[in-house]
Design a protein around this motif. Structure first.
Motif, PDB file in Angstrom:
ATOM      1  N   HIS A   5      46.601  60.388  67.234  1.00  0.00           N
ATOM      2  CA  HIS A   5      47.960  61.012  66.394  1.00  0.00           C
ATOM      3  C   HIS A   5      48.463  59.623  65.654  1.00  0.00           C
ATOM      4  N   VAL A   6      48.728  59.755  64.678  1.00  0.00           N
ATOM      5  CA  VAL A   6      49.605  58.665  64.103  1.00  0.00           C
ATOM      6  C   VAL A   6      50.350  58.435  64.620  1.00  0.00           C
ATOM      7  N   GLY A   7      51.565  59.610  65.395  1.00  0.00           N
ATOM      8  CA  GLY A   7      52.425  59.528  66.037  1.00  0.00           C
ATOM      9  C   GLY A   7      52.711  58.943  67.182  1.00  0.00           C
ATOM     10  N   SER A   8      51.206  58.864  67.597  1.00  0.00           N
ATOM     11  CA  SER A   8      51.102  57.938  69.419  1.00  0.00           C
ATOM     12  C   SER A   8      51.656  56.854  69.469  1.00  0.00           C
ATOM     13  N   ARG A   9      52.409  56.175  70.372  1.00  0.00           N
ATOM     14  CA  ARG A   9      52.103  54.612  70.923  1.00  0.00           C
ATOM     15  C   ARG A   9      51.478  54.065  71.345  1.00  0.00           C
ATOM     16  N   PRO A  10      51.037  53.419  71.124  1.00  0.00           N
ATOM     17  CA  PRO A  10      49.993  53.195  72.193  1.00  0.00           C
ATOM     18  C   PRO A  10      50.123  50.965  73.261  1.00  0.00           C
ATOM     19  N   ASP A  11      49.673  51.289  74.349  1.00  0.00           N
ATOM     20  CA  ASP A  11      50.602  50.146  74.996  1.00  0.00           C
ATOM     21  C   ASP A  11      50.712  48.800  74.718  1.00  0.00           C
ATOM     22  N   ALA A  12      48.729  48.733  73.633  1.00  0.00           N
ATOM     23  CA  ALA A  12      49.046  47.527  73.033  1.00  0.00           C
ATOM     24  C   ALA A  12      48.179  47.722  71.687  1.00  0.00           C
ATOM     25  N   LEU A  13      48.851  46.839  71.113  1.00  0.00           N
ATOM     26  CA  LEU A  13      48.625  46.462  69.740  1.00  0.00           C
ATOM     27  C   LEU A  13      46.638  45.542  68.789  1.00  0.00           C
ATOM     28  N   PRO A  14      45.184  46.470  68.837  1.00  0.00           N
ATOM     29  CA  PRO A  14      44.692  45.621  68.170  1.00  0.00           C
ATOM     30  C   PRO A  14      44.638  44.835  67.252  1.00  0.00           C
ATOM     31  N   CYS A  15      44.269  43.658  67.164  1.00  0.00           N
ATOM     32  CA  CYS A  15      44.143  43.138  65.882  1.00  0.00           C
ATOM     33  C   CYS A  15      45.603  42.443  64.990  1.00  0.00           C
ATOM     34  N   ARG A  16      46.547  42.971  65.891  1.00  0.00           N
ATOM     35  CA  ARG A  16      47.556  42.085  65.761  1.00  0.00           C
ATOM     36  C   ARG A  16      48.596  41.156  66.813  1.00  0.00           C
TER      37      ARG A  16
END
Length: 407
Positions: A5-16
């Motif tokens: 879901h787009v509202g889910s907040r992952p702990d880490a952001l790949p590719c940034r």
């Protein structure tokens, strides 16, 4: 489905990772120096700008708690969540003055009083609560642009004042917003740090989806079906390729994959490329998409002109005179052999606008006060999802339209 879901907040952001490190370093250095500064982050929607900043703020707070960097006050202002741009003054003053909103509610101080207090605070070299620096995230900055440009101007100018200890992280969709807001004299002493987030590539979108799926599987090793492949690699690749060709918007690829999982969920099967194709087709054949495909050349051109003005101005409400001028400018460059070559008259353009207003694709400001304005001063608002309009009109119009809509 929750992880995708787009509202889910992952702990880490790949590719940034590179952008993360650069912003973290810049803000950390400003806090250590005890000086003010502005970091301007731009990029099209869905490229991880806000999510990256939120991750950085979490890390900075951890570092401050462990005495690795100087303590700071954090204030977040979202241009889409405040009633008017000047309300940003009240939110910043609450943070600067040390008012505890969670315990005591919002301060009952108007925008004018807050602006006076902030101006006095920064010009006299005062500090934040207990002498701390203040980090303010100005998200959706495009929405804070006003005719006088005073709100954005002040937030860009205050960090330059000696002793302000104000660090502004400004996030916007347009690269040239500072040029439109600041005078040359102020820009030259601003020393603004600029970071542009490029649209995600196909490979990056694949990594983002795979990372979300991996996070969802953590802790499920002992459960039945935990080893099952939820989305086949070819399905992820197809979804990523489809999105990277149009926008590079990570939210869109996550939405497609989530819908595909919903599609196969009753059978507990694995999502494959045909499932993704079915979801993409359903999204492309939405009522909005069908409506857009049936529009006339000049109706499509007017929507394109409105979107162009929105991107250029950084605000959603655009004067009719500007849309009219942009429309006539595009007639030559976007006309094909099957389209009318003659430029429409002002009366004919008004008829095109009336058609779009009648179908609620565009909303025109109304009321007694507006009726006294010259027609060219009335403001228009796109009443459809901008991303879908860009995608469909680009598909219908071809490469030239895609190029215009993507700029």
């Amino acid at each position: 489905m929750h992880a995708l879901h787009v509202g889910s907040r992952p702990d880490a952001l790949p590719c940034r990772e590179d952008e993360y490190e650069r912003v973290l370093r810049c803000v950390g250095e400003l806090l250590e120096e005890g000086s003010g500064g502005c970091i301007y982050i731009s990029g099209v929607p869905g490229t991880g700008k806000t999510a990256t900043v939120h991750t950085i703020i979490r890390e900075l707070k951890r570092m401050a708690q462990n005495s690795e960097i100087n303590p700071f006050t954090y204030v977040e202002i979202n241009g889409l969540k405040i009633p008017e741009p000047s309300a940003a003054y009240s939110l910043l003053w609450e943070g600067i003055s040390g008012h505890d909103v969670a315990k005591e509610g919002h301060l009952r101080v108007g925008a004018k009083e807050s602006l006076k207090a902030l101006t006095r605070h920064f010009t006299t070299g005062n500090r934040g609560p207990e002498g701390h620096a203040c980090v303010v995230l100005m998200d959706e900055l495009d929405q804070l642009v006003t005719p006088k440009q005073d709100v954005v101007y002040n937030f860009f100018n205050w960090p330059t004042l000696v002793g302000s200890k104000l660090v502004v992280i400004a996030v916007a969709n347009t690269m040239d917003l500072p040029e439109r807001v600041m005078t040359g004299r102020v820009r030259s002493r601003l020393g603004m740090i600029r970071i542009n987030f490029q649209p995600y590539t196909r490979e990056q979108l694949e990594k983002i989806v795979e990372a979300r799926l991996a996070s969802a599987k953590e802790g499920l090793e002992d459960e039945e079906g935990a080893s099952q492949v939820i989305i086949a690699p070819d399905a992820i690749k197809f979804a990523s390729m489809t999105v990277s060709r149009i926008t590079g918007d990570a939210r869109r690829v996550l939405d497609i994959c989530r819908r595909a999982v919903e599609l196969v969920e009753p059978t507990k099967g694995t999502v494959k490329a045909p499932h993704v194709r079915e979801v993409v087709n359903m999204m492309q054949n939405s009522p909005t998409a069908a409506y857009l495909r049936d529009l006339s050349f000049h109706e499509r051109l007017m929507l394109t002109s409105l979107i162009k003005c929105v991107k250029r101005e950084g605000v959603e409400e655009i004067k009719w005179s500007e849309v009219e001028y942009q429309h006539l400018t595009y007639v030559d460059s976007l006309t094909s052999e099957d389209d009318p070559k003659r430029k429409p008259t002002p009366y004919e353009l008004m008829m095109v606008l009336d058609s779009l207003v009648a179908s609620r694709a565009v909303v025109v400001e109304d009321g007694t006060a507006v009726a006294r304005k010259p027609p060219g001063e009335r403001r228009l608002l796109l009443n459809l999802e901008q991303g879908e309009v860009e995608r469909v009109l680009g598909d219908v119009g071809g490469q030239r339209w895609k190029a215009v809509l993507s700029n």
